[in-house]
Design an enzyme around this catalytic site. Structure first.
Site, PDB file in Angstrom:
ATOM      1  CB  THR A  92      -5.421  -0.252  -6.707  1.00 43.74           C
ATOM      2  OG1 THR A  92      -5.283   0.664  -8.134  1.00 43.74           O
ATOM      3  CG2 THR A  92      -4.829  -2.085  -7.112  1.00 43.74           C
ATOM      4  CG  ASP A 152       1.349  -8.745  -5.959  1.00 47.53           C
ATOM      5  OD1 ASP A 152       1.165  -9.264  -5.180  1.00 47.53           O
ATOM      6  OD2 ASP A 152       1.815  -7.219  -4.859  1.00 47.53           O
ATOM      7  N   GLY A 163       2.799   2.369  -2.611  1.00 46.40           N
ATOM      8  CA  GLY A 163       2.036   2.775  -3.761  1.00 46.40           C
ATOM      9  C   GLY A 163       3.566   2.543  -4.874  1.00 46.40           C
ATOM     10  CE  LYS A 164       5.457  -2.887  -3.275  1.00 52.24           C
ATOM     11  NZ  LYS A 164       4.402  -2.944  -2.307  1.00 52.24           N
ATOM     12  CB  THR A 165       1.573  -0.683  -9.031  1.00 49.89           C
ATOM     13  OG1 THR A 165       1.417  -2.165  -7.959  1.00 49.89           O
ATOM     14  CG2 THR A 165       0.762  -0.667  -9.865  1.00 49.89           C
ATOM     15  CB  SER A 166       1.565   4.628  -7.798  1.00 51.21           C
ATOM     16  OG  SER A 166      -0.064   4.438  -8.551  1.00 51.21           O
ATOM     17  N   GLY A 182       0.777  -1.114  -0.244  1.00 54.05           N
ATOM     18  CA  GLY A 182       0.002  -0.151  -0.007  1.00 54.05           C
ATOM     19  C   GLY A 182       1.361   0.987  -0.130  1.00 54.05           C
TER      20      GLY A 182
END
Length: 568
Positions: free
Chosen positions: A501, A45, A20-23, A18
């Site tokens: 998300t 993931d 913000g790794k993907t963003s 949560g």
């Protein structure tokens, strides 16, 4: 600088769920591509939402991101990878060995550890085999939450070590020859991970104490693995527009305090900071805003139509308490506040004079930190993988090893050194903890979604592992799935945030649970700025962004909904 500067061919984005790794990995990849580089973004993931953030349907092969020249992405699908891996191992023997032998081999490859090694196999091809990504200047890995990531990063050594020390011809993964063939690739993967000229690791964190503590733990463990090219990315820094709003003042002060007190070794890393944005970071426009946050306009918030907000947590706790005992699971995407919610429910139940155990199956457990002081009637525990492995190994050796000769016992000990022994040992502990719900409440803060579903799925394959090691199947394991499916015994609570998300991820989780025969008791929408009463322009704008997600959860998705405001 708002985004991490990537100078190496490979880069990992890792951190607590949560943060913000993907963003951040997608925004960084987008910026590199728009600067003329060819970039591949890879998600390892099991609960990836890369497709949604990039606005492009992805597969296990590099797919061009719509609207951006030079940017590609792929998802490593653990289940699909396991199916390919299984067939690679079993296929050559079809038509040669009897059907019964083929069936036995397929059973060997049906466990959770086959999924793990197969996913790692795909990961190793991308990192260890330069030819596999020769078309790209940069390969960015959007990794799973920290516990899974660290497991992934240590797997090269773990599996290589297992191969090197194995003297028998088979393991829980089947014939060792199949692994031996990958040995060179795994060695290259280890080498690339620890080469600072080839690999950057970006530790992503929010300006929050728990997230920074997790980042420091990751930094320390990566240093032990020889991974030294680290940098810190602080995401979601908030500064109040003007003093006087209680929520904005508290959010700003909390972030400043967390940064001021972060561990010295973490503070010494090169650092980038990305500010809190009034809208979500889904889609290319949202990702570009992370690169150029000063260009983001904050429109005035018009007086909106009042929204009938759902009930708070107290009413839910009253209904849960009425059962007198049982298991309560908090489930959802990493970073939505499952641990905090689990702790709040456990404390509230204990406050009503009920006996409660609060525990976790999350490898990156923080459940003890969520309860600041002792509460009468409340016991806080953690399923510790190391302790559970030792306990399981001793039990199997005492039972199955007692009648074996020296050679047979040596083979059994070798089998128990395999990495999948941890999966089965932790699973048994999970079943044992659920069993305690017969005469008290057990509140389980579960791991992020992908891990949780794998854990539940493991019940179906567990008996095969028992047959293989000749271990006993405890009653707690035998009765686990029926208990999880019994709505009078188990109450599954899906925790989410009012954002795109997390809500979509929670919807997928609800579908997965339905396939497992488990119906959620309620949804909990956590940390709502809309419900907080803030008047800060940025936070109020973000609050309005929540409205359609709250309305959809209430009207379409949840059997009942609880809304918890962001609290000062």
């Amino acid at each position: 600088m708002a985004l991490p500067k990537i100078t190496t061919r490979y880069a990992f984005f890792t951190g607590k769920g949560g943060v913000g790794k993907t963003s951040l990995s997608c925004a960084t990849g987008l910026a590199l591509a728009e600067a003329g580089k060819r970039v591949l973004i890879v998600s390892t993931d099991p609960a990836s939402n890369l497709d949604e953030v990039l606005g492009t349907g992805l597969s296990q092969t590099p797919t061009p991101v719509q609207g951006v020249a030079g940017l590609f992405a792929l998802n490593i699908d653990p289940e699909a990878a396991a199916q390919v891996y299984r067939e690679r191992m079993v296929g050559p023997y079809r038509g040669i060995l009897p059907n019964a032998a083929i069936a036995s081999m397929e059973e060997q490859f049906s466990g959770a550890c086959t999924v793990e090694i197969a996913a790692f196999d795909e990961f190793a091809k991308l990192l260890g085999d330069a030819a596999a990504t020769a078309a790209f200047d940069h390969v960015l890995f959007d990794t799973a939450p920290t516990g899974h990531t660290l497991r992934l990063l240590t797997l090269p050594s773990a599996w290589s070590g297992f191969i090197a020390s194995s003297t028998g011809g088979a393991s829980c993964l089947g014939p060792l020859a199949g692994l031996e063939a990958q040995k060179t690739l795994y060695a290259a993967t280890v080498s690339h991970l620890s080469d600072p000229e080839m690999t950057n690791v970006v530790l992503v964190s929010r300006p929050e104490r728990a997230a920074l503590r997790e980042a420091e733990r990751t930094r320390s463990e990566l240093a032990d693995l020889g991974v030294s090219n680290l940098r810190l990315a602080l995401n979601g820094l908030f500064t109040a527009a003007a003093p006087g709003d209680a929520i904005a003042d508290a959010m700003g002060a909390r972030g400043a305090d967390a940064i001021a007190t972060m561990p010295a070794a973490l503070a010494a890393l090169p650092r980038t900071e990305t500010p809190f944005l009034p809208k979500g970071t889904v889609g290319l426009e949202g990702l570009r805003a992370m690169s150029h946050p000063n260009a983001v306009l904050v429109p005035e918030v018009a007086s909106p139509t009042p929204l009938a907000l759902p009930a708070d947590l107290d009413s839910l706790v009253s209904d849960l308490a009425a059962a007198g005992h049982g298991v309560i699971l908090t489930m959802g995407k990493g970073g939505v506040g499952k641990t905090t919610i689990a702790a709040a429910i456990a404390v509230a139940l204990a406050g009503r004079g009920l006996r409660v155990t609060l525990s976790t199956t999350d490898p990156a457990a923080h459940v003890a930190d969520a309860v600041a002081e002792a509460v009468p009637g409340l016991t806080v525990t953690r399923i510790d993988p190391e302790r559970e492995v030792a306990r399981y190994r001793d039990e199997v050796l005492a039972k199955a090893g007692s009648g074996l000769d020296e050679s047979g016992r040596a083979m059994l000990e070798e089998d128990l050194r395999s990495p999948c022994t941890e999966e089965i040992a932790v699973f048994r502990a999970f079943a044992r903890t659920v069993d305690e719900g017969r005469d008290q409440f057990v509140v389980l803060d579960t791991a992020p979604t992908g891990h949780t579903i794998l854990l539940l799925d493991a019940a179906e394959a567990y008996h095969r592992e028992v047959l293989r090691t000749q271990a006993d199947m405890p009653d707690a394991v035998r009765s686990l799935l029926p208990r999880l499916r019994d709505p009078a015994f188990t109450r599954a609570l899906i925790v989410t945030l009012a954002e795109a998300t997390p809500v979509h991820e929670a919807e997928r989780l609800q579908q997965d649970l339905a396939r497992a025969g488990i119906a959620p008791f309620a949804w909990i929408i956590n940390q709502s700025l809309l419900a907080s009463g803030t008047t800060d322009p940025v936070l109020a704008r973000r609050g309005q962004y929540e409205r359609p997600f709250i309305e959809r959860v209430v009207a379409e998705l949840a059997p009942r909904t609880v809304l918890i405001p962001w609290r000062a």
